[in-house]
Scaffold this motif. Structure first.
Motif, short mmCIF file in Angstrom:
data_model
loop_
_atom_site.label_atom_id
_atom_site.label_comp_id
_atom_site.label_asym_id
_atom_site.label_seq_id
_atom_site.Cartn_x
_atom_site.Cartn_y
_atom_site.Cartn_z
N VAL A 1 0.82 -1.21 0.00
CA VAL A 1 0.00 0.00 0.00
C VAL A 1 0.86 1.27 0.00
O VAL A 1 0.51 2.27 -0.62
N TYR A 2 1.98 1.22 0.67
CA TYR A 2 2.88 2.36 0.83
C TYR A 2 4.27 1.95 0.35
O TYR A 2 5.13 1.59 1.14
N PRO A 3 4.50 1.96 -0.96
CA PRO A 3 5.75 1.44 -1.52
C PRO A 3 6.99 2.20 -1.06
O PRO A 3 6.96 3.43 -0.88
N PHE A 4 8.06 1.45 -0.88
CA PHE A 4 9.35 2.00 -0.48
C PHE A 4 9.88 2.95 -1.56
O PHE A 4 10.36 4.03 -1.26
N ASP B 1 8.32 8.46 -8.62
CA ASP B 1 9.39 9.24 -9.26
C ASP B 1 10.77 8.58 -9.11
O ASP B 1 11.78 9.14 -9.52
N GLY B 2 10.82 7.38 -8.50
CA GLY B 2 12.07 6.64 -8.36
C GLY B 2 12.81 6.91 -7.06
O GLY B 2 13.76 6.21 -6.74
#
Length: 184
Positions: free
Chosen positions: A120-123, A127-128
């Motif tokens: 749900v909350y990607p590392f 934008d990379g």
């Protein structure tokens, strides 16, 4: 609010009057929530300024048994005996959290821990760029595998949808919260 909600949740689910390790307690408000709920917490943190703030602004009545101490999650050392441990939003800050999770297992038979949910909350952001000060986030499967590897057996899953959310059972939200027992 989400951090406070985790501590309020832990204060309710821990056995009454527990001696609690609060690892990475920061400025101490959560440790105080645990104390106000009738537990005897010991707060550990790596930041001496945060610990000084905690001692000044959130003093604990039973400071002989409880209180605030220096502690490093990368090399936790002896944490003392406790009935339970809480470790909120800390594991993702450690390059290798296994030492901490094993030290907590040695000290306490019960753990309540949280991590950001990679699903749900990607590392890595779109934008990379990555989330600052984090080494990674975990899916529920990955968090469960890490806990099992370190000798914990998850008995309950909880979560929080967002920044202002309460802790709810079986929610696969922004934050994953595991209640785990020391595995025999």
């Amino acid at each position: 609010r989400d951090h406070v909600a985790r501590y309020e949740f832990a204060a309710r689910v821990l056995p009454e009057g527990s001696r609690v390790i609060d690892f990475a307690c920061g400025v101490g408000y959560g440790t105080r929530i645990l104390a106000d709920a009738g537990h005897t917490p010991r707060g550990f943190d790596i930041d001496n300024e945060a610990l000084a703030y905690a001692r000044k602004h959130y003093p604990l009545v039973r400071a002989v048994e409880s209180g605030f101490r220096a502690g490093n999650g990368n090399a936790p050392g002896e944490l003392g005996e406790a009935d339970a441990a809480v470790c909120f939003e800390t594991i993702e800050h450690l390059e290798d959290p296994r030492a901490l999770l094993k030290a907590l297992r040695t000290s306490a038979p019960l753990l309540v821990a949280s991590v950001p949910n990679e699903s749900v909350y990607p590392f890595f952001r779109e934008d990379g760029t990555r989330v600052a000060f984090h080494h990674r986030h975990y899916t529920k499967f990955e968090f469960n595998a890490l806990l099992r590897e370190c000798g914990w057996c998850v008995t309950e899953w909880h979560g929080q949808e967002g920044d202002d959310s309460e802790v709810e059972a079986n929610v696969n939200g922004r934050t994953l919260i595991a209640v785990a027992q020391r595995d025999a």
